[in-house]
Design an enzyme around this catalytic site. Sequence first.
Site, PDB file in Angstrom:
ATOM      1  N   ASN A 191      -1.767   3.174   2.734  1.00 15.08           N
ATOM      2  CA  ASN A 191      -0.682   3.935   2.112  1.00 15.08           C
ATOM      3  C   ASN A 191      -0.526   5.308   2.769  1.00 15.08           C
ATOM      4  O   ASN A 191       0.575   5.826   2.874  1.00 15.08           O
ATOM      5  CB  ASN A 191      -0.851   3.993   0.589  1.00 15.08           C
ATOM      6  CG  ASN A 191      -1.882   4.989   0.130  1.00 15.08           C
ATOM      7  OD1 ASN A 191      -1.592   6.159  -0.010  1.00 15.08           O
ATOM      8  ND2 ASN A 191      -3.110   4.520  -0.102  1.00 15.08           N
ATOM      9  N   HIS A 199      -4.915  -6.429   4.987  1.00 11.37           N
ATOM     10  CA  HIS A 199      -5.268  -5.480   3.921  1.00 11.37           C
ATOM     11  C   HIS A 199      -6.000  -6.219   2.799  1.00 11.37           C
ATOM     12  O   HIS A 199      -5.572  -7.299   2.378  1.00 11.37           O
ATOM     13  CB  HIS A 199      -4.007  -4.805   3.370  1.00 11.37           C
ATOM     14  CG  HIS A 199      -4.320  -3.612   2.539  1.00 11.37           C
ATOM     15  ND1 HIS A 199      -4.718  -3.719   1.219  1.00 11.37           N
ATOM     16  CD2 HIS A 199      -4.337  -2.289   2.832  1.00 11.37           C
ATOM     17  CE1 HIS A 199      -4.948  -2.500   0.741  1.00 11.37           C
ATOM     18  NE2 HIS A 199      -4.723  -1.614   1.705  1.00 11.37           N
ATOM     19  N   GLU A 222      -6.186  -5.824  -0.357  1.00 10.74           N
ATOM     20  CA  GLU A 222      -5.391  -6.152  -1.554  1.00 10.74           C
ATOM     21  C   GLU A 222      -4.539  -7.403  -1.300  1.00 10.74           C
ATOM     22  O   GLU A 222      -4.451  -8.290  -2.151  1.00 10.74           O
ATOM     23  CB  GLU A 222      -4.483  -4.973  -1.914  1.00 10.74           C
ATOM     24  CG  GLU A 222      -3.616  -5.273  -3.124  1.00 10.74           C
ATOM     25  CD  GLU A 222      -2.373  -4.410  -3.184  1.00 10.74           C
ATOM     26  OE1 GLU A 222      -2.488  -3.186  -3.055  1.00 10.74           O
ATOM     27  OE2 GLU A 222      -1.285  -4.983  -3.363  1.00 10.74           O
TER      28      GLU A 222
HETATM   29  S1  SF4 Z   1      -1.504   2.930  -5.205  1.00  7.35           S
HETATM   30 FE1  SF4 Z   1      -2.938   3.407  -6.848  1.00  7.35          FE
HETATM   31  S2  SF4 Z   1      -1.836   3.000  -8.777  1.00  7.35           S
HETATM   32 FE2  SF4 Z   1      -0.748   1.991  -7.094  1.00  7.35          FE
HETATM   33  S3  SF4 Z   1      -1.591  -0.081  -7.041  1.00  7.35           S
HETATM   34 FE3  SF4 Z   1      -2.753   1.094  -5.574  1.00  7.35          FE
HETATM   35  S4  SF4 Z   1      -4.505   1.813  -6.735  1.00  7.35           S
HETATM   36 FE4  SF4 Z   1      -2.982   1.166  -8.218  1.00  7.35          FE
END
Ligand code: SF4
Length: 276
Positions: A218, A122, A124
């Site tokens: 997610n 991922h 991130e």
């Molecule tokens: S889900 Fe949305 S608010 Fe949470 S870290 Fe990721 S981008 Fe930011």
Amino acid sequence: MEVILAEHLGFCYGVKRAIEIARQNASSDGSSSTLGPIIHNPQMVERLKNEGVGTVGSLNEMDDGLVIIRSHGVGPKVYEEAESRGLELVDATCPHVKKAQLSAKLLSEEGYTVVIVGEKDHPEVKSIFEWTGHGAHIIETEAEAEALPRIGKLGIVSQTTFSGDRFQSIVSCLLEKSREIKILRTICTATDLRQAAALELAEKVDAMLVIGGKNSANTTRLAQLCATKCKTYHIETVAELQDEWMNHVNKIGITAGASTPDWIIKEVYKQCQSRA
Ligand code: SF4
């Protein structure tokens, strides 16, 4: 048939913010681009392209212009490279991701061996890894946690969109690995709220529709969670809805990932209601 929306669903603060920043920096001459797709939602990426925000896979593709860092964030080298290439940089990294990056950096500077609980591929997680100076372990399962050697000082952070329960379970395995452990639970509230609301709804209905990019971590996690409670379908758009899914269903629930635009949720909701 009753159609029920989850209490928390769709765009989170970080995604809304990133899209707003991208729109503010759109250009008609094609000089504005995000580094990687702004969010994991192909329909939104296409819409932004039409509004004047393109996408590049790497800074090598840009000789000049403006590069927008998406909400997933990047490692420190990207900032340096953008500067050395003379590119204008606009940073739309979500503040929660920034916090995870800086937590990992701090732990690393304090002499902790950092373990990032998250998905290796991922973007991130890759960005958090970069901020540790490449000294971290990335683990996603209890088995991977158990396979780690003993560690002198162990610092733990999480991918912001990781499942809270899975994080807890993996941390329990890691507790055996060191006598000095610092845990920075960097899962963001938006993720917690969406997962809790999705699970609560999935327990009450006969089937769940989870809307969002198939490439969205997610959204996929929401679908996995809902599937533990009832029949679950992960769709990107209304076009994928199938009549037979609604046969013999009294209640259908709808949730959507943090990167799913409102207009797509509304289309699915309306379509379900028209069959109610
Ligand atoms: S889900 Fe949305 S608010 Fe949470 S870290 Fe990721 S981008 Fe930011």
